[in-house]
Motif scaffolding. Structure first.
Motif, PDB file in Angstrom:
ATOM      1  N   HIS A   7     -22.740 -32.981  11.109  1.00  0.00           N
ATOM      2  CA  HIS A   7     -21.940 -32.939   9.874  1.00  0.00           C
ATOM      3  C   HIS A   7     -21.915 -31.533   9.290  1.00  0.00           C
ATOM      4  CE1 HIS A   7     -20.095 -34.353   6.186  1.00  0.00           C
ATOM      5  NE2 HIS A   7     -21.059 -33.736   5.485  1.00  0.00           N
ATOM      6  N   SER A   8     -23.096 -30.841   9.334  1.00  0.00           N
ATOM      7  CA  SER A   8     -23.164 -29.472   8.809  1.00  0.00           C
ATOM      8  C   SER A   8     -22.299 -28.529   9.627  1.00  0.00           C
ATOM      9  CB  SER A   8     -24.624 -28.999   8.824  1.00  0.00           C
ATOM     10  OG  SER A   8     -24.714 -27.655   8.401  1.00  0.00           O
ATOM     11  N   ASP A   9     -22.305 -28.683  10.963  1.00  0.00           N
ATOM     12  CA  ASP A   9     -21.476 -27.830  11.819  1.00  0.00           C
ATOM     13  C   ASP A   9     -19.993 -28.073  11.567  1.00  0.00           C
ATOM     14  OD1 ASP A   9     -23.746 -26.765  12.912  1.00  0.00           O
ATOM     15  OD2 ASP A   9     -23.721 -28.062  14.701  1.00  0.00           O
ATOM     16  N   ALA A  10     -19.624 -29.342  11.394  1.00  0.00           N
ATOM     17  CA  ALA A  10     -18.215 -29.663  11.124  1.00  0.00           C
ATOM     18  C   ALA A  10     -17.764 -29.076   9.789  1.00  0.00           C
ATOM     19  CB  ALA A  10     -18.009 -31.184  11.130  1.00  0.00           C
ATOM     20  N   THR A  11     -18.624 -29.143   8.786  1.00  0.00           N
ATOM     21  CA  THR A  11     -18.297 -28.579   7.474  1.00  0.00           C
ATOM     22  C   THR A  11     -18.132 -27.075   7.556  1.00  0.00           C
ATOM     23  OG1 THR A  11     -19.546 -30.351   6.388  1.00  0.00           O
ATOM     24  CG2 THR A  11     -19.060 -28.382   5.081  1.00  0.00           C
ATOM     25  N   LYS A  12     -19.034 -26.431   8.333  1.00  0.00           N
ATOM     26  CA  LYS A  12     -18.952 -24.984   8.485  1.00  0.00           C
ATOM     27  C   LYS A  12     -17.664 -24.577   9.198  1.00  0.00           C
ATOM     28  CE  LYS A  12     -21.495 -20.995  10.291  1.00  0.00           C
ATOM     29  NZ  LYS A  12     -22.708 -20.547  11.020  1.00  0.00           N
ATOM     30  N   GLN A  13     -17.285 -25.353  10.225  1.00  0.00           N
ATOM     31  CA  GLN A  13     -16.044 -25.055  10.941  1.00  0.00           C
ATOM     32  C   GLN A  13     -14.820 -25.214  10.034  1.00  0.00           C
ATOM     33  OE1 GLN A  13     -16.007 -27.577  14.368  1.00  0.00           O
ATOM     34  NE2 GLN A  13     -17.682 -26.486  15.410  1.00  0.00           N
ATOM     35  N   GLN A  14     -14.830 -26.259   9.205  1.00  0.00           N
ATOM     36  CA  GLN A  14     -13.724 -26.456   8.261  1.00  0.00           C
ATOM     37  C   GLN A  14     -13.650 -25.315   7.248  1.00  0.00           C
ATOM     38  OE1 GLN A  14     -14.319 -30.306   6.517  1.00  0.00           O
ATOM     39  NE2 GLN A  14     -13.679 -31.431   8.353  1.00  0.00           N
ATOM     40  N   ALA A  15     -14.821 -24.858   6.776  1.00  0.00           N
ATOM     41  CA  ALA A  15     -14.839 -23.751   5.821  1.00  0.00           C
ATOM     42  C   ALA A  15     -14.326 -22.471   6.463  1.00  0.00           C
ATOM     43  CB  ALA A  15     -16.252 -23.548   5.284  1.00  0.00           C
ATOM     44  N   ASP A  16     -14.737 -22.220   7.710  1.00  0.00           N
ATOM     45  CA  ASP A  16     -14.256 -21.026   8.417  1.00  0.00           C
ATOM     46  C   ASP A  16     -12.751 -21.088   8.640  1.00  0.00           C
ATOM     47  OD1 ASP A  16     -16.825 -20.050   8.505  1.00  0.00           O
ATOM     48  OD2 ASP A  16     -17.245 -20.781  10.547  1.00  0.00           O
TER      49      ASP A  16
END
Length: 317
Positions: A7-16
């Protein structure tokens, strides 16, 4: 790998992705604004080179004409407005104020500029009336929910677009060759343009009406004219009148401009006064025009509130 890490990786990818998209949007915005500024500067440079007087060279003298229009005696402004003789009159046209009086009975007269202003307002009222009378039936024919025939709707819409496509001055120039210059050509030009402008506003109102009264009359066998008259028109008439009053305000301004190109009224006298450098007359005309437009605006705004209702002008919570 735990679900929290995923979930943290997906959130980071969305933010990027969001940051990249924002940066790209900012880049395109800056590029568009830069190109627009370059095009504007290039256009102004070309216009300056093409102008025989060189616009930028004459720019410091932009307000010089104001000094020509400042009267030596400010009381001449009121004398010019009410056609009162001036002590500065030396037999020239600059101070021949009483010559413009329009006598109605014995010594009773209407000041020249008031009579010209009445002509301008009459041009606006008559042309708006023509626009309203013609735009109302056209608007019902052009409405998608009221006229099922697509060909008829298309023809009426294109006709109204044609009427508002050309500026009033162009139409007035065409009719001036037929009926000569004067208020008649101005009325025709402004009236035709008003048909197209009001027609578009009206049919957009018609397309948002409540169709239940229409369906009820259709169920009892009412024809198209009866449905429009008894189901549709009562719903839209207050809004029609509101837009018509707004159009009167616009047409008063337009009729002034039309007067400057031979359409009669106060605009023609204002143009002549400015071109001759008659300061008192020019200021009197500008003052009268400003007061008239202000009064027309205030009266039409008050009447619109009475017709549509005060709640239509309040901001929704």
């Amino acid at each position: 790998m735990t679900s929290a890490t995923l979930h943290s990786d997906a959130t980071k990818q969305q933010a990027d992705a969001w940051r990249r998209q924002t940066s790209l949007r900012r880049f395109y915005t800056a590029l568009g604004v830069g190109l627009l500024l370059i095009a504007m500067c290039a256009t102004m440079w070309f216009a300056d080179e093409a102008n025989a007087g060189h616009f930028f060279d004459r720019l410091p003298h932009l307000l010089d004409f104001l000094s020509w229009l400042v009267p030596k005696d400010w009381n001449d402004v009121w004398r010019a407005l009410f056609d009162i003789a001036s002590p500065n009159d030396k037999g020239t046209q600059e101070f021949n104020f009483p010559l413009g009086r329009v006598y109605v009975w014995g010594g009773l007269y209407i000041p020249e500029y008031f009579e010209l202003m009445l002509t301008t307002v009459n041009v606006a009222l008559v042309s708006t009336f023509i626009g309203f009378v013609c735009a109302v039936p056209f608007s019902f024919i052009a409405a998608r929910n009221l006229t099922p025939n697509p060909i008829l709707r298309l023809v009426v819409k294109r006709f109204m677009e044609l009427l508002r496509a050309f500026p009033e001055i162009v139409i007035a120039g065409l009719f001036a060759a037929i009926v000569s210059i004067g208020p008649v050509a101005a009325i025709i030009a402004i009236g035709l343009h008003s048909i197209g402008a009001l027609g578009k506003l009206f049919y957009e109102i018609n397309e948002n009406i409540d169709m239940r009264p229409e369906e009820g009359l259709r169920a009892v066998g009412a024809n198209w004219f009866e449905r429009v008259r008894f189901a549709d028109l009562p719903q839209v008439l207050p809004n029609f009148m509101s837009y018509t009053l707004l159009r009167i305000e616009i047409n008063v301004r337009i009729s002034t401009i039309m007067g400057a190109v031979g359409g009669g009224g106060i605009g023609e006298e204002l143009k002549l006064s400015i071109s001759r450098g008659f300061g008192a007359k020019t200021l009197a005309l500008v003052l009268l025009l400003f007061v008239t437009i202000f009064l027309v605006d205030q009266f039409s705004a008050w009447l619109r509130r009475k017709l549509v209702g005060e709640q239509a002008f309040l901001m929704s919570a």
